[in-house]
Design a protein around this motif. Structure first.
Motif, mmCIF file in Angstrom:
data_model
loop_
_atom_site.group_PDB
_atom_site.id
_atom_site.type_symbol
_atom_site.label_atom_id
_atom_site.label_comp_id
_atom_site.label_asym_id
_atom_site.label_seq_id
_atom_site.Cartn_x
_atom_site.Cartn_y
_atom_site.Cartn_z
ATOM 1 N N ALA A 199 0.830 -1.202 0.000
ATOM 2 C CA ALA A 199 0.000 0.000 0.000
ATOM 3 C C ALA A 199 0.861 1.246 0.000
ATOM 4 O O ALA A 199 1.876 1.307 0.675
ATOM 5 N N HIS B 38 -0.275 5.845 -6.211
ATOM 6 C CA HIS B 38 -0.438 4.631 -7.032
ATOM 7 C C HIS B 38 0.799 4.373 -7.900
ATOM 8 O O HIS B 38 1.214 3.226 -8.070
ATOM 9 N N LYS C 135 -0.789 -7.414 -4.506
ATOM 10 C CA LYS C 135 -1.909 -6.573 -4.916
ATOM 11 C C LYS C 135 -1.628 -5.138 -4.479
ATOM 12 O O LYS C 135 -1.302 -4.905 -3.324
ATOM 13 N N TYR D 229 -2.493 -1.312 -3.352
ATOM 14 C CA TYR D 229 -3.531 -0.515 -2.691
ATOM 15 C C TYR D 229 -3.000 0.898 -2.483
ATOM 16 O O TYR D 229 -1.802 1.083 -2.288
ATOM 17 N N THR D 230 -3.871 1.881 -2.490
ATOM 18 C CA THR D 230 -3.476 3.249 -2.174
ATOM 19 C C THR D 230 -3.970 3.653 -0.784
ATOM 20 O O THR D 230 -3.698 4.757 -0.329
ATOM 21 N N TYR E 185 -3.984 1.941 3.073
ATOM 22 C CA TYR E 185 -3.587 0.781 3.868
ATOM 23 C C TYR E 185 -4.768 0.176 4.639
ATOM 24 O O TYR E 185 -4.792 -1.027 4.892
ATOM 25 N N LYS F 14 -7.849 -0.169 3.562
ATOM 26 C CA LYS F 14 -8.531 -1.078 2.631
ATOM 27 C C LYS F 14 -7.726 -2.360 2.453
ATOM 28 O O LYS F 14 -8.283 -3.446 2.348
ATOM 29 N N MET F 15 -6.392 -2.212 2.423
ATOM 30 C CA MET F 15 -5.531 -3.387 2.316
ATOM 31 C C MET F 15 -5.711 -4.282 3.536
ATOM 32 O O MET F 15 -5.861 -5.499 3.401
#
Length: 70
Positions: free
Chosen positions: A4, A8, A25, A27-28, A30, A32-33
């Protein structure tokens, strides 16, 4: 594995530079990650001003945290 960063492009550059992490994967955000990946451990390596919030978020979620010294 996931990565993250608020930027991006920084995430993409990091993944491109690290071929073995190409499966990670991006993520922008953390948070949400953390929601999506349910990690066993989190390494917090962001800017000094943002580090405390990320560490506290991980602690509230009862995650193991490794953080850089300020």
């Amino acid at each position: 594995m996931a990565v993250a960063d608020a930027d991006h492009n920084a995430v993409r550059r990091f993944l491109s530079a690290k071929a073995r992490l190409a499966q990670a994967k991006p993520y922008t955000d953390y948070r949400k990650m953390l929601d999506a990946e349910k990690p066993d451990m989190v390494a917090v390596c962001n800017n000094n001003g943002d580090r405390a919030a990320a560490i506290l978020e991980c602690a509230q979620r009862k995650l193991n945290v490794m953080a850089e010294k300020p």
